[in-house]
Design a protein around this motif. Structure first.
Motif, PDB file in Angstrom:
ATOM      1  N   ARG A   1       0.843  -1.208   0.000  1.00 50.39           N
ATOM      2  CA  ARG A   1       0.000   0.000   0.000  1.00 50.39           C
ATOM      3  C   ARG A   1       0.871   1.249   0.000  1.00 50.39           C
ATOM      4  NH1 ARG A   1      -3.423  -2.909   3.389  1.00 50.39           N
ATOM      5  NH2 ARG A   1      -2.483  -2.024   5.264  1.00 50.39           N
ATOM      6  N   PHE A   2       1.921   1.180   0.784  1.00 49.07           N
ATOM      7  CA  PHE A   2       2.849   2.308   0.839  1.00 49.07           C
ATOM      8  C   PHE A   2       3.487   2.535  -0.541  1.00 49.07           C
ATOM      9  CE2 PHE A   2       7.280   3.711   1.292  1.00 49.07           C
ATOM     10  CZ  PHE A   2       7.067   4.943   1.884  1.00 49.07           C
ATOM     11  N   ALA A   3       3.892   1.433  -1.175  1.00 46.43           N
ATOM     12  CA  ALA A   3       4.521   1.527  -2.504  1.00 46.43           C
ATOM     13  C   ALA A   3       3.549   2.130  -3.504  1.00 46.43           C
ATOM     14  CB  ALA A   3       4.978   0.144  -2.960  1.00 46.43           C
ATOM     15  N   ASN A   4       2.298   1.706  -3.433  1.00 43.33           N
ATOM     16  CA  ASN A   4       1.302   2.237  -4.362  1.00 43.33           C
ATOM     17  C   ASN A   4       1.138   3.747  -4.182  1.00 43.33           C
ATOM     18  OD1 ASN A   4       0.965  -0.362  -5.144  1.00 43.33           O
ATOM     19  ND2 ASN A   4      -0.995  -0.669  -4.108  1.00 43.33           N
ATOM     20  N   ALA A   5       1.096   4.157  -2.909  1.00 43.75           N
ATOM     21  CA  ALA A   5       0.944   5.585  -2.630  1.00 43.75           C
ATOM     22  C   ALA A   5       2.157   6.356  -3.147  1.00 43.75           C
ATOM     23  CB  ALA A   5       0.779   5.797  -1.130  1.00 43.75           C
ATOM     24  N   LEU A   6       3.321   5.747  -2.976  1.00 41.40           N
ATOM     25  CA  LEU A   6       4.555   6.394  -3.416  1.00 41.40           C
ATOM     26  C   LEU A   6       4.582   6.539  -4.940  1.00 41.40           C
ATOM     27  CD1 LEU A   6       7.899   6.061  -1.872  1.00 41.40           C
ATOM     28  CD2 LEU A   6       7.876   5.312  -4.222  1.00 41.40           C
ATOM     29  N   ASN A   7       4.202   5.481  -5.619  1.00 41.46           N
ATOM     30  CA  ASN A   7       4.216   5.544  -7.087  1.00 41.46           C
ATOM     31  C   ASN A   7       3.200   6.547  -7.607  1.00 41.46           C
ATOM     32  OD1 ASN A   7       6.297   3.679  -7.411  1.00 41.46           O
ATOM     33  ND2 ASN A   7       4.882   1.957  -7.248  1.00 41.46           N
ATOM     34  N   GLU A   8       2.091   6.637  -6.907  1.00 38.78           N
ATOM     35  CA  GLU A   8       1.069   7.608  -7.298  1.00 38.78           C
ATOM     36  C   GLU A   8       1.591   9.031  -7.074  1.00 38.78           C
ATOM     37  OE1 GLU A   8      -1.529   8.120  -8.879  1.00 38.78           O
ATOM     38  OE2 GLU A   8      -1.958  10.115  -8.047  1.00 38.78           O
ATOM     39  N   THR A   9       2.240   9.226  -5.933  1.00 42.26           N
ATOM     40  CA  THR A   9       2.768  10.550  -5.605  1.00 42.26           C
ATOM     41  C   THR A   9       3.761  11.046  -6.651  1.00 42.26           C
ATOM     42  OG1 THR A   9       2.564   9.992  -3.283  1.00 42.26           O
ATOM     43  CG2 THR A   9       3.963  11.871  -3.804  1.00 42.26           C
ATOM     44  N   PHE A  10       4.578  10.131  -7.131  1.00 40.85           N
ATOM     45  CA  PHE A  10       5.630  10.552  -8.056  1.00 40.85           C
ATOM     46  C   PHE A  10       5.330  10.188  -9.510  1.00 40.85           C
ATOM     47  CE2 PHE A  10       7.659  10.229  -3.868  1.00 40.85           C
ATOM     48  CZ  PHE A  10       8.134  11.522  -3.754  1.00 40.85           C
ATOM     49  N   SER A  11       4.038  10.038  -9.812  1.00 42.01           N
ATOM     50  CA  SER A  11       3.697   9.769 -11.216  1.00 42.01           C
ATOM     51  C   SER A  11       4.016  11.010 -12.044  1.00 42.01           C
ATOM     52  CB  SER A  11       2.229   9.382 -11.336  1.00 42.01           C
ATOM     53  OG  SER A  11       1.417  10.428 -10.878  1.00 42.01           O
ATOM     54  N   LEU A  12       4.343  10.778 -13.298  1.00 42.65           N
ATOM     55  CA  LEU A  12       4.885  11.860 -14.121  1.00 42.65           C
ATOM     56  C   LEU A  12       3.802  12.795 -14.664  1.00 42.65           C
ATOM     57  CD1 LEU A  12       7.529   9.802 -16.148  1.00 42.65           C
ATOM     58  CD2 LEU A  12       7.886  11.179 -14.097  1.00 42.65           C
TER      59      LEU A  12
END
Lengths: 416, 376, 81
Positions: A326-337
């Motif tokens: 879940r943390f990884a998903n949030a992180l990837n969403e945060t830094f989406s281009l």
């Protein structure tokens, strides 16, 4: 050709691979072989400094690996499949055939690079790229450095470079303040991460950290002299010696693709036990989706246990994994281009650095294959590993056809 | 599409594209229909050589005629077509092959093709990376190489300048009396149809005798001046045309990119495009026997392709024996790049109803009906 | 720490053991690692063996990734300038 025989073959000696190796070693008497292309274990996140690993966590893991007499083959680049139960790798001493019963892929990730005018100038590096070079001895003392792109790596890199005497002029992060704030508020769910973030911020307190910001141009006659940075429509020119620029990470899925594992949304598809769509082939860490070191360690443990059929024990780790996921998903969403980054290259900007193919030459093609065939984009030494992930973002092209050798290999190593 | 074309060409490989360039120049309204991408089939997988071959009179005539057409066209080809007259050296490994060099030289000489016999020393001077103790070779200086993908695009660009239309990603599923039907159901009306779909031309004509001959190629990183001519072992013809066994032959080529292209292999009855390690290894080993220094060169890619082969190793060029509105330009096996221009010329002559510069009857698909084509 | 002696474009360079060839090149007088296909000077980008920008000739063997190879005594390295 040298032949090696093992029960569990692990490709990649980073966090995920080492964790998987230990998981097998601690729970069985099976033979484990770790194969890695770097001179030392540790992968990218724990890359050694002049041969020495600094992270206490990594050191402990490596000590354990040594105590358990896990076999390690360094400087070995896997380039092809020999048969269903063996792979081929190139080493400085020639080719090696590695036979296995079960395979765990832990190929890690690379940085995503996006083309912008001037990005091919000398002294424009990847963010992780510059860190890796410094770890292998490059001096950054008193160098004026701009760190830019996106992702949590930027902070870690800036902090590291600063500790090596660099002058960090600013950090330019493409994502919005809002997204970061939202992400920051969620950090409490992972206490360890939270402390890490605080620690990083305190060391970088005086460093300018721009959000909503990205480099639009690098300039210089022979080497880099300055970068142009935009933030909220405002442009600024910053003179600097180095630019460290990377746009988060891309999983290394070439080997999985070559073996025939199913890929979904750019990641290797695995079940809860980390098994791919191929029987007895597991995948852990970044190739299953960018998730960071803790998730990699957990996935490694699960895969190790699954590979030795201790599935009940593996299940005990599922909750932990879900939390990290879940943390990884949030992180990837945060830094989406952000979409604006697609318009950074101009007609003359090189996209494929191996073959010097410009944006103007490929922008009208319909697929990566067309760009390959007609303009040689992605046909060079890196085999599209850099421009493939760039054009995936720029044009939504898929580069999912992979043929052996997945890395250039000496002809003698193809026949001996 | 309501308009009726004069000619619909199926396949935007190098053959179909050359035909489109040539026919549109004569004023025909041409449409080229490609199922996938331009030059994405056999064209993209080949070596891109323009060679004059001598294993039959008919093959010689078409390759020699085509080579001259390439020479002329090269003057206007853009640089990215990488046309380069590097010449071919037929390398002789032993005394047995010496007689073959003589025979070859006589054959070419009688037909006004320039050649030069190289002794051991001059062969080494011409190609220092060949192994020692080779006997010599025969240099055919006017042979060339080309980057066939860009050449195909160049042909199509010329065709489009003449008003031709190009449709990509459209698969023809049926040839009709008044045109062709696409997979999506659309009808494209045309008075004449040219099937130039290479191996896939068979999918539209069940009675067409074409088989796949699988080949492997390897390309290296850039190594300036490693090899200067196209090099082929003299045993090539013997092995290349034994019609049943898998075979490999030494064949390397300098690319304008400074890469070395390494071939070649031939396999029958294989439908699978994956790399066959055993034959690829045999092929590379063969190359290393002739050029040991290749050992340290890095290979960046290995790939396979399928040559569309006919029972008598000659292409089908001309009107279909039964279907009046249908023409064939297919079955060029491993010589499609070379013979694309000659093919386009002959076919254009036939469609216009004039004599060709070379005797074109030997390529006529009417030989379909001969006895030997009937047997399986 | 032990120093390793090697040659870069015929110039003698002495560098700490454990360094990569790329580091040694940075410390030398070499102007570039490689020249690109269109003649641009190129330096390493990824630092981890993926991008192939740091390729140089080592002991006569071309196209070696300098960021992945550790220095050895007596190595002869050639860059494109």
């Amino acid at each position: 050709m040298d032949k090696m025989q093992t029960d569990i073959l692990i490709i990649g000696g980073g966090a995920a691979g080492m964790s998987a190796a230990m998981s097998v070693a601690e729970n069985s008497n099976l033979r484990v072989l770790i194969v890695d292309d770097n001179p030392t274990l540790g992968g990218q996140i724990w890359r050694s400094e002049m041969g020495k690993i600094k992270s206490p966590e990594a050191k402990k893991l490596i000590e354990k690996i040594e105590q358990n007499e896990i076999e390690i083959l360094n400087k070995a680049q896997v380039f092809a499949q020999n048969d269903e139960k063996s792979l081929l790798a190139e080493t400085p001493n020639g080719a090696v055939q590695m036979h296995f019963e079960k395979l765990i892929l832990a190929n890690g990730a690379r940085e995503r690079f996006l083309p912008f005018p001037g990005w091919t100038l000398p002294n424009v590096f990847g963010a992780g790229g510059l860190q890796a070079l410094v770890k292998s001895g490059l001096s950054v003392e008193n160098k004026r450095i701009v760190v830019s792109g996106t992702g949590p790596l930027l902070l870690a890199v800036a902090e590291y470079l600063k500790s090596k005497g660099a002058i960090i002029l600013l950090i330019s992060e493409q994502t919005s303040r809002m997204k970061l704030l939202k992400f920051g508020l969620g950090l409490w769910r992972i206490p360890k991460k939270f402390f890490e973030a605080i620690k990083l911020q305190s060391k970088l307190q005086r460093t300018v950290y721009l959000t909503n910001s990205f480099v639009i141009k690098a300039e210089g006659k022979e080497n880099l002299e300055a970068v142009n940075i935009v933030q909220n429509g405002k442009n600024r020119r910053v003179e600097c010696d180095f630019l460290a620029c990377g746009f988060h990470l891309v999983p290394n899925i070439e080997l999985a693709l070559m073996l025939g594992c199913e890929i979904m949304d750019g990641n290797v598809l695995v079940d809860k036990f980390q098994e791919t769509t191929l029987e007895n082939v597991f995948c852990v860490g970044e190739p299953t989706g960018i998730g960071g070191v803790e998730l990699s360690l957990t996935e490694g443990k699960i895969a190790g246990l699954s590979a030795i059929d201790k599935k009940e024990k593996a299940k005990e780790l599922f909750t932990q994994k879900e939390k990290l996921q879940r943390f990884a998903n949030a992180l990837n969403e945060t830094f989406s281009l952000r979409d604006e980054l697609q318009s950074l290259p101009n007609e003359e900007t090189i996209v494929c650095r191996c073959e010097d193919v410009t944006f103007g030459k490929i922008k009208d093609f319909n697929s990566f294959r067309e760009a390959k065939l007609q303009a040689r984009c992605g046909m060079g030494s890196c085999q599209g590993k850099i421009c493939g992930s760039a054009t995936e973002f720029l044009f939504d092209w898929k580069n999912e056809s992979v043929r052996p050798p997945i890395f250039p290999v000496k002809l003698e190593n193809l026949v001996d | 599409m309501l308009m009726t074309f004069d000619i619909a060409i199926i396949g935007a490989g190098i053959i179909g594209s050359a035909c489109a360039m040539r026919l549109s120049k004569e004023g025909f309204k041409v449409v080229v229909i490609e199922a996938n991408e331009i030059a994405g089939g056999t064209t993209s997988t080949g070596m891109g050589h323009i060679v004059v071959m001598d294993d039959s009179e008919a093959q010689f005539a078409l390759t020699n005629y085509s080579q001259k057409l390439w020479e002329k066209l090269a003057e206007e080809m853009p640089r990215d077509c990488e046309y380069e007259t590097c010449g071919t050296i037929w390398v002789e490994a032993d005394d047995e092959e010496m007689a073959e060099v003589r025979r070859k030289k006589d054959f070419y000489e009688k037909r006004n093709v320039k050649t030069e016999i190289l002794d051991e020393k001059s062969l080494r001077e011409a190609e220092p990376n060949l192994r020692e103790n080779l006997i010599g070779g025969l240099l055919v200086p006017n042979d060339s190489v080309v980057y066939q993908l860009c050449a195909t695009q160049f042909f199509l660009d010329k065709a489009m300048q003449n008003g031709a239309k190009l449709l990509t990603g459209k698969r023809v599923v049926e040839i009709l009396e008044n045109g062709v039907r696409l997979e999506n159901g659309d009808l494209i009306k045309a008075n004449k149809i040219i099937n130039a779909a290479g191996f896939w031309s068979k999918d539209l004509m069940q009675d067409l005798r074409i088989v796949k001959r699988k080949g492997h190629l390897v390309i290296t990183e850039r190594y300036p001046n490693f090899v200067k001519h196209q090099l082929v072992e003299l045993g090539y013809l013997k092995s290349a045309h034994s019609n049943d066994a898998d075979s490999v032959a030494f064949n390397v080529q300098p690319r304008m990119t400074e890469q070395v292209l390494i071939g070649s292999s031939r396999q029958f009855g294989v439908d699978d495009k994956t790399i066959d390690y055993e034959i690829a290894k045999r092929m590379i080993k063969r190359a290393l026997e002739y050029m040991p220094k290749l050992r340290k060169l890095s290979a960046t890619r290995v790939w396979t392709g399928f040559r569309p082969a006919t029972p008598d190793n000659l292409p089908y060029i001309g009107q279909h024996p039964k279907l009046e509105n249908v023409y064939l330009a297919t079955g060029h096996e491993g010589l499609g790049i070379t013979t694309s221009l000659g093919t386009a010329e002959i076919l254009t002559d036939e469609i216009i109803g004039r004599d060709s510069e070379i005797d074109s009857k030997v390529y006529s698909p009417s030989r379909f009906e001969k006895k030997e084509f009937a047997r399986e | 720490m032990k120093k390793i002696k090697l040659q870069i474009n015929n110039e003698s360079v002495s560098i700490q053991e454990g360094s990569t060839v790329a580091t040694a090149i940075f410390e030398s007088d070499a102007k570039t690692f490689r020249k690109s296909v269109s003649g641009e000077n190129r330096f390493p980008l990824c630092g981890m063996g993926i991008c192939f920008e740091c390729r140089v000739t080592i002991d006569g063997v071309k196209h070696q990734r300098s960021c992945q190879i550790l220095v050895r005594e007596g190595m002869k390295i050639e860059t494109d300038g």
